[in-house]
Enzyme design. Structure first.
Site, mmCIF file in Angstrom:
data_model
loop_
_atom_site.group_PDB
_atom_site.id
_atom_site.type_symbol
_atom_site.label_atom_id
_atom_site.label_comp_id
_atom_site.label_asym_id
_atom_site.label_seq_id
_atom_site.Cartn_x
_atom_site.Cartn_y
_atom_site.Cartn_z
ATOM 1 N N CYS A 18 0.795 -1.231 0.000
ATOM 2 C CA CYS A 18 0.000 0.000 0.000
ATOM 3 C C CYS A 18 0.829 1.283 0.000
ATOM 4 C CB CYS A 18 -0.935 0.018 1.204
ATOM 5 S SG CYS A 18 -2.042 -1.387 1.296
ATOM 6 N N CYS A 51 -14.430 0.296 5.790
ATOM 7 C CA CYS A 51 -13.314 -0.192 4.970
ATOM 8 C C CYS A 51 -13.077 0.680 3.744
ATOM 9 C CB CYS A 51 -13.600 -1.616 4.495
ATOM 10 S SG CYS A 51 -14.050 -2.772 5.786
ATOM 11 N N SER A 52 -11.805 0.834 3.369
ATOM 12 C CA SER A 52 -11.492 1.449 2.085
ATOM 13 C C SER A 52 -11.735 0.433 0.984
ATOM 14 C CB SER A 52 -10.028 1.917 2.070
ATOM 15 O OG SER A 52 -9.159 0.824 2.308
ATOM 16 N N HIS A 73 -9.024 3.185 -2.922
ATOM 17 C CA HIS A 73 -7.657 2.789 -2.587
ATOM 18 C C HIS A 73 -7.038 1.900 -3.670
ATOM 19 C CE1 HIS A 73 -4.158 1.708 -0.426
ATOM 20 N NE2 HIS A 73 -4.633 0.715 0.311
#
Length: 368
Positions: free
Chosen positions: A80, A194-195, A317
């Site tokens: 990430c 949540c993303s 994301h």
């Protein structure tokens, strides 16, 4: 050491619309050339690609598509926080004198299998990020008496901010009740906590102090950098603390010669609602146990200091693009170009980007 500036930036629309990784990378690159004055292909000394995609040789491929023949071209993968890792590499090339202009471009596809770390045996069968997300959440609730409503304010605030971000994945507004009533994934984690992985790309043009003014009248300087990796395996003892973020922040503050209270605007890695609370505390933007109160007050007062573009939860994301989109937002904020989401009098900005349950973190401090 040569100073390094952000001289240009771009972010494409985050979405679930399928697009080949090469197209995503090229789209953000094309926008850099459209948005940056006086830039030409021959000016670019290095092309760095940030992605977890399993395709190979992507930096030379995007260079060819864009008509660039750089001295240096390669990909950088770090889950990430690939994007900020790529920025640190570009910074290093410039500050060492090996390059004057570096193009960093990142992208991801929603279904990319490289987004889950399947190597880590310590996670057993629970390899998907939602499992460490729920462990963090449960631990934070126990230690700080964090409630589901506290967590709902994080999601609602980010979705609220995302409404003013034209390239966000989800611009829908959610109430506190909407978040709390969203589908449960685990005992402590709901869908809207949540993303969302998605398609998207972002690019940043870095330039040395001696050439930055050729490309922009308002360079944004990278003043502080901090990085820390504590492990790859999920072997944490304190699930309410992000040691890599705390360490990286300390380095970045020291290099930039600032204290946390001087931060005007910040982009932080809210992979899950609880992450935002933990990060705010470990960056020392607020005291331990006080992050939920800060987020609630930000929601009620429309304060956009934290994640003005909507964070990962509101914006989406796409892993390889996320860190670069965060940097692009801070550069936009510090030059007064963020339209409805502009933070007033923003002069110093911070980016916090992390990977794999915060086993690795990068913190950057930028100044107009």
């Amino acid at each position: 050491m040569m100073r390094v500036a952000v001289a240009g930036y771009s972010t494409t629309k985050f979405s679930l619309d399928h697009s080949p990784i090469e197209n995503l990378l090229f789209s953000a690159t094309k926008q850099i050339f459209q948005n940056t004055k006086n830039i030409s292909q021959k000016d670019i000394d290095a092309v760095l690609v940030s992605t977890n995609d399993t395709k190979r040789y992507l930096a030379p491929i995007v260079s060819e598509l864009a008509g660039i023949t750089p001295k240096i071209s390669h990909s950088i993968e770090s889950m990430c926080n690939s994007g900020t890792n790529a920025i640190v590499s570009g910074f290093s090339y410039i500050s060492s004198g090996m390059a004057d202009v570096v193009l960093v471009v990142g992208a991801e596809q929603a279904e990319n299998p490289g987004q889950v770390l399947d190597w880590d045996a310590s996670r057993g069968e629970f390899q998907h990020p939602i499992f460490w997300g729920t462990m963090f959440t449960k631990a934070h609730k126990r230690k700080h008496r964090t409630t589901d409503e506290d967590l709902a304010y994080v999601s609602a605030l980010n979705h609220k901010n995302a409404q003013d971000n034209p390239v966000s994945y989800n611009s829908k507004k959610y109430t506190i009740e909407d978040v709390m009533n969203s589908k449960k994934l685990t005992d402590d984690l709901r869908v809207l906590d949540c993303s969302r992985s998605c398609y998207g790309s972002s690019a940043v043009l870095l330039a040395s102090e001696k050439v930055a003014k050729k490309y922009t009248d308002t360079p944004v300087w990278i003043e502080g950098i901090g990085q820390k990796t504590t492990s790859a395996s999920f072997t944490k003892n304190d699930l309410t603390r992000l040691d890599s973020t705390s360490d990286a922040a300390s380095q970045a503050y020291s290099m930039a010669k600032i204290t946390p209270d001087q931060i005007d605007v910040a982009e932080i890695h809210d992979a899950f609602s609880v992450c935002e609370l933990m990060i705010l505390e470990d960056l020392e933007i607020t005291q331990k146990g006080q992050a939920a109160k800060m987020v609630r007050e930000s929601y009620q007062t429309n304060n956009k200091k934290i994640n003005p573009r909507g964070g990962l939860i509101g914006s989406g994301h796409p892993l390889g693009a996320t860190g670069l989109a965060q940097i692009s937002e801070i550069a936009s904020q510090l030059t007064g170009n963020s339209s409805k989401r502009q933070v007033e009098n923003a002069r110093i900005g911070l980016i916090q980007n992390m990977s794999a349950a915060a086993t690795s973190s990068t913190v950057l401090v930028m100044r107009q």
